[in-house]
Design a protein around this motif. Structure first.
Motif, PDB file in Angstrom:
ATOM      1  N   MET A 195       0.851  -1.186   0.000  1.00  0.00           N
ATOM      2  CA  MET A 195       0.000   0.000   0.000  1.00  0.00           C
ATOM      3  C   MET A 195       0.890   1.240   0.000  1.00  0.00           C
ATOM      4  SD  MET A 195      -3.049   1.045   2.677  1.00  0.00           S
ATOM      5  CE  MET A 195      -1.973   0.970   4.126  1.00  0.00           C
ATOM      6  N   GLN A 196       0.580   2.187  -0.874  1.00  0.00           N
ATOM      7  CA  GLN A 196       1.363   3.413  -0.992  1.00  0.00           C
ATOM      8  C   GLN A 196       0.468   4.622  -0.766  1.00  0.00           C
ATOM      9  OE1 GLN A 196       4.798   3.855  -1.633  1.00  0.00           O
ATOM     10  NE2 GLN A 196       4.245   5.940  -1.018  1.00  0.00           N
ATOM     11  N   THR A 197       0.911   5.537   0.092  1.00  0.00           N
ATOM     12  CA  THR A 197       0.168   6.774   0.316  1.00  0.00           C
ATOM     13  C   THR A 197       1.041   7.972  -0.045  1.00  0.00           C
ATOM     14  OG1 THR A 197       0.878   6.965   2.629  1.00  0.00           O
ATOM     15  CG2 THR A 197      -1.157   5.746   2.195  1.00  0.00           C
ATOM     16  N   LEU A 198       0.376   9.058  -0.426  1.00  0.00           N
ATOM     17  CA  LEU A 198       1.049  10.313  -0.742  1.00  0.00           C
ATOM     18  C   LEU A 198       0.257  11.442  -0.108  1.00  0.00           C
ATOM     19  CD1 LEU A 198       3.129  12.057  -2.336  1.00  0.00           C
ATOM     20  CD2 LEU A 198       1.464  12.083  -4.208  1.00  0.00           C
ATOM     21  N   ASP A 199       0.951  12.335   0.609  1.00  0.00           N
ATOM     22  CA  ASP A 199       0.322  13.485   1.256  1.00  0.00           C
ATOM     23  C   ASP A 199       1.036  14.756   0.809  1.00  0.00           C
ATOM     24  OD1 ASP A 199      -1.373  11.862   2.889  1.00  0.00           O
ATOM     25  OD2 ASP A 199       0.345  11.496   4.205  1.00  0.00           O
ATOM     26  N   ILE A 200       0.255  15.790   0.501  1.00  0.00           N
ATOM     27  CA  ILE A 200       0.791  17.103   0.162  1.00  0.00           C
ATOM     28  C   ILE A 200       0.017  18.154   0.948  1.00  0.00           C
ATOM     29  CG2 ILE A 200       1.169  18.823  -1.659  1.00  0.00           C
ATOM     30  CD1 ILE A 200       1.358  16.558  -3.664  1.00  0.00           C
ATOM     31  N   PHE A 201       0.744  19.048   1.624  1.00  0.00           N
ATOM     32  CA  PHE A 201       0.153  20.180   2.317  1.00  0.00           C
ATOM     33  C   PHE A 201       0.878  21.447   1.867  1.00  0.00           C
ATOM     34  CE2 PHE A 201      -1.016  16.717   5.086  1.00  0.00           C
ATOM     35  CZ  PHE A 201      -2.255  17.079   5.587  1.00  0.00           C
ATOM     36  N   ASN A 202       0.120  22.432   1.416  1.00  0.00           N
ATOM     37  CA  ASN A 202       0.665  23.738   1.045  1.00  0.00           C
ATOM     38  C   ASN A 202      -0.133  24.788   1.806  1.00  0.00           C
ATOM     39  OD1 ASN A 202       2.145  25.737  -0.179  1.00  0.00           O
ATOM     40  ND2 ASN A 202       1.002  25.683  -2.102  1.00  0.00           N
ATOM     41  N   GLU A 203       0.516  25.449   2.782  1.00  0.00           N
ATOM     42  CA  GLU A 203      -0.194  26.338   3.695  1.00  0.00           C
ATOM     43  C   GLU A 203       0.473  27.711   3.732  1.00  0.00           C
ATOM     44  OE1 GLU A 203      -1.615  23.030   6.985  1.00  0.00           O
ATOM     45  OE2 GLU A 203       0.444  23.781   7.066  1.00  0.00           O
ATOM     46  N   LYS A 204      -0.346  28.745   3.758  1.00  0.00           N
ATOM     47  CA  LYS A 204       0.134  30.128   3.869  1.00  0.00           C
ATOM     48  C   LYS A 204      -0.787  30.870   4.827  1.00  0.00           C
ATOM     49  CE  LYS A 204       0.865  34.388   1.195  1.00  0.00           C
ATOM     50  NZ  LYS A 204      -0.170  35.206   1.873  1.00  0.00           N
ATOM     51  N   GLY A 205      -0.171  31.541   5.802  1.00  0.00           N
ATOM     52  CA  GLY A 205      -0.929  32.235   6.830  1.00  0.00           C
ATOM     53  C   GLY A 205      -1.053  31.395   8.080  1.00  0.00           C
ATOM     54  N   PHE A 206      -0.301  31.743   9.140  1.00  0.00           N
ATOM     55  CA  PHE A 206      -0.293  30.978  10.386  1.00  0.00           C
ATOM     56  C   PHE A 206      -0.537  31.910  11.572  1.00  0.00           C
ATOM     57  CE2 PHE A 206       1.768  27.903   7.750  1.00  0.00           C
ATOM     58  CZ  PHE A 206       1.599  26.670   8.366  1.00  0.00           C
ATOM     59  N   TYR A 207      -1.227  31.375  12.581  1.00  0.00           N
ATOM     60  CA  TYR A 207      -1.322  32.020  13.879  1.00  0.00           C
ATOM     61  C   TYR A 207      -0.203  31.474  14.763  1.00  0.00           C
ATOM     62  CZ  TYR A 207      -5.960  33.795  12.693  1.00  0.00           C
ATOM     63  OH  TYR A 207      -7.011  34.455  12.096  1.00  0.00           O
ATOM     64  N   LEU A 208       0.524  32.368  15.417  1.00  0.00           N
ATOM     65  CA  LEU A 208       1.519  31.977  16.411  1.00  0.00           C
ATOM     66  C   LEU A 208       0.916  32.221  17.786  1.00  0.00           C
ATOM     67  CD1 LEU A 208       3.362  31.909  13.941  1.00  0.00           C
ATOM     68  CD2 LEU A 208       5.166  32.928  15.320  1.00  0.00           C
ATOM     69  N   LYS A 209       0.694  31.125  18.511  1.00  0.00           N
ATOM     70  CA  LYS A 209      -0.008  31.191  19.779  1.00  0.00           C
ATOM     71  C   LYS A 209       0.940  30.855  20.925  1.00  0.00           C
ATOM     72  CE  LYS A 209      -4.375  29.778  17.621  1.00  0.00           C
ATOM     73  NZ  LYS A 209      -5.518  28.826  17.656  1.00  0.00           N
ATOM     74  N   HIS A 210       0.955  31.745  21.925  1.00  0.00           N
ATOM     75  CA  HIS A 210       1.757  31.518  23.123  1.00  0.00           C
ATOM     76  C   HIS A 210       1.065  32.174  24.301  1.00  0.00           C
ATOM     77  CE1 HIS A 210       4.876  31.444  26.096  1.00  0.00           C
ATOM     78  NE2 HIS A 210       5.034  32.753  26.047  1.00  0.00           N
ATOM     79  N   ALA A 211       0.727  31.350  25.316  1.00  0.00           N
ATOM     80  CA  ALA A 211       0.008  31.851  26.491  1.00  0.00           C
ATOM     81  C   ALA A 211      -1.230  32.616  26.040  1.00  0.00           C
ATOM     82  CB  ALA A 211       0.934  32.704  27.356  1.00  0.00           C
ATOM     83  N   SER A 212      -1.313  33.920  26.332  1.00  0.00           N
ATOM     84  CA  SER A 212      -2.482  34.710  25.937  1.00  0.00           C
ATOM     85  C   SER A 212      -2.289  35.397  24.586  1.00  0.00           C
ATOM     86  CB  SER A 212      -2.791  35.758  27.016  1.00  0.00           C
ATOM     87  OG  SER A 212      -1.681  36.627  27.193  1.00  0.00           O
ATOM     88  N   ALA A 213      -1.119  35.277  23.989  1.00  0.00           N
ATOM     89  CA  ALA A 213      -0.839  35.937  22.713  1.00  0.00           C
ATOM     90  C   ALA A 213      -1.332  35.085  21.557  1.00  0.00           C
ATOM     91  CB  ALA A 213       0.653  36.194  22.576  1.00  0.00           C
ATOM     92  N   ASN A 214      -1.837  35.755  20.534  1.00  0.00           N
ATOM     93  CA  ASN A 214      -2.323  35.074  19.339  1.00  0.00           C
ATOM     94  C   ASN A 214      -2.112  36.019  18.155  1.00  0.00           C
ATOM     95  OD1 ASN A 214      -3.528  33.461  17.454  1.00  0.00           O
ATOM     96  ND2 ASN A 214      -5.559  33.481  18.373  1.00  0.00           N
ATOM     97  N   VAL A 215      -0.970  35.883  17.455  1.00  0.00           N
ATOM     98  CA  VAL A 215      -0.582  36.816  16.410  1.00  0.00           C
ATOM     99  C   VAL A 215      -0.635  36.115  15.065  1.00  0.00           C
ATOM    100  CG1 VAL A 215       1.205  38.401  15.603  1.00  0.00           C
ATOM    101  CG2 VAL A 215       0.916  37.997  18.054  1.00  0.00           C
ATOM    102  N   TYR A 216      -1.225  36.780  14.085  1.00  0.00           N
ATOM    103  CA  TYR A 216      -1.356  36.202  12.743  1.00  0.00           C
ATOM    104  C   TYR A 216      -0.249  36.714  11.843  1.00  0.00           C
ATOM    105  CZ  TYR A 216      -3.362  34.907   8.238  1.00  0.00           C
ATOM    106  OH  TYR A 216      -3.562  34.384   6.990  1.00  0.00           O
ATOM    107  N   PHE A 217       0.467  35.785  11.172  1.00  0.00           N
ATOM    108  CA  PHE A 217       1.516  36.121  10.221  1.00  0.00           C
ATOM    109  C   PHE A 217       1.063  35.652   8.836  1.00  0.00           C
ATOM    110  CE2 PHE A 217       3.685  36.152  14.224  1.00  0.00           C
ATOM    111  CZ  PHE A 217       4.668  37.128  14.097  1.00  0.00           C
ATOM    112  N   SER A 218       0.695  36.608   7.983  1.00  0.00           N
ATOM    113  CA  SER A 218       0.155  36.256   6.669  1.00  0.00           C
ATOM    114  C   SER A 218       1.213  35.713   5.723  1.00  0.00           C
ATOM    115  CB  SER A 218      -0.524  37.480   6.042  1.00  0.00           C
ATOM    116  OG  SER A 218       0.410  38.535   5.868  1.00  0.00           O
ATOM    117  N   ASN A 219       2.506  36.029   5.972  1.00  0.00           N
ATOM    118  CA  ASN A 219       3.569  35.599   5.061  1.00  0.00           C
ATOM    119  C   ASN A 219       4.319  34.368   5.554  1.00  0.00           C
ATOM    120  OD1 ASN A 219       3.157  37.644   3.150  1.00  0.00           O
ATOM    121  ND2 ASN A 219       4.360  39.103   4.360  1.00  0.00           N
TER     122      ASN A 219
END
Length: 307
Positions: free
Chosen positions: A120-144
């Motif tokens: 059995m062979q599987t292939l996965d691809i993920f291409n993502e842009k735009g991440f939230y960086l979360k730490h404690a109470s901080a939640n900052v969005y980085f679009s790049n």
């Protein structure tokens, strides 16, 4: 205002068909009282999917932990399958709550699975842009902030009485309960790209994963037409990370551990079927000498189809 993301994926695996036919001829056939093949039929399904690739960065010298989570999108779609040909269409509609605030973000994923006899062979691809960086109470969005992952796994199903095709993509029917040890090799390449002008941060990083991840799966048929399936794997291997940040370069090879849990349920009535798949893959490794990463891929799909 939301950004609607549409993608059409048309996969032709005709090149695999001859190899599969040859492998099928020489491999021992499953006992018919365990598996009923469904051949020469078109499988159609409607589905709802939620999947993404997130990362948690942990500092070894402190309690600092930062979670990188993409701007997630729920998708609905439809697919047609015939033997090794699959055509699918999926999109992220704005009327779903999670898609209402995804402007300037991207989340594309492709999951393929094919069979060659017991292989059995599987292939996965993920291409993502735009991440939230979360730490404690901080939640900052980085679009790049971008991440691209490609890889998969090569597996060998030891017990021919266990049907993975009864789980995905419903091209067989499991008639009696059966389990199997499934050794597999897992491999991924991940590229991270951060270019944030306000903080003058620029990071390019490549991460290479390879692991031997033996697994065990069991299909339970409590009564006719109902299938319950569960499996787990635990693997160990190596990761090599190459990073370049603001002109500074670093290479590191470290131990990698893997854990994957998967469960499925489906029920068929005559030529119709419905059910759900859920899995969670965790890959742990160092990124540099002071931090390590939890690389997470959750996957949920609810489907309704006909054969």
């Amino acid at each position: 205002m939301g950004l609607k993301t549409r993608h059409i994926t048309l996969v032709f695996l005709l090149a695999y068909f001859k190899a599969h036919t040859q492998a099928h001829d020489v491999m021992p056939q499953p006992k018919l009282d365990y598996i009923a093949p469904i051949t020469n039929k078109i499988t159609a399904r409607l589905f709802f999917t939620n999947t993404y690739n997130s990362f948690t960065i942990n500092d070894r010298d402190s309690n600092l932990s930062i979670k990188m989570e993409p701007n997630k999108q729920n998708k609905i779609g439809a697919s047609l399958s015939y033997r090794f040909i699959t055509a699918s269409f999926a999109f992220a509609p704005n009327f779903l709550a999670e898609n209402k605030d995804n402007e300037n973000s991207k989340l594309f994923n492709l999951n393929l699975r094919t069979y060659f006899g017991k292989w059995m062979q599987t292939l996965d691809i993920f291409n993502e842009k735009g991440f939230y960086l979360k730490h404690a109470s901080a939640n900052v969005y980085f679009s790049n902030l971008k991440a691209f992952k490609i890889g998969g796994a090569t597996s060998y199903i030891v017990n021919e009485n266990l049907s993975f095709k009864a789980i995905v993509p419903q091209h067989e029917k499991q008639l009696k309960s059966a389990g199997s040890f499934i050794p597999r090799v897992l491999y991924y390449v991940t590229k991270y790209d951060i270019d944030d002008a306000p903080t003058a941060t620029k990071l390019d990083m490549y991460s290479y994963d390879i692991a031997f991840a033996p697994s065990y799966y069991y299909n339970v048929v409590p009564f006719n037409n109902l299938l319950l399936s569960a499996g787990v794997s635990a693997g160990i291997g190596l990761n090599h990370t190459h990073s370049k940040s603001n002109g500074n370069k670093e290479n590191l090879t470290s131990l990698l551990t893997e854990f994957n849990f998967r469960t499925s349920t489906s029920y068929n009535i005559n030529n119709a079927y419905f059910g759900a798949h859920y899995s969670y893959l965790i890959i742990n490794h160092n990124t540099d000498r002071s931090s390590y990463v939890n690389d997470n891929i959750p996957f949920l799909q609810v489907f309704l189809g006909i054969v």
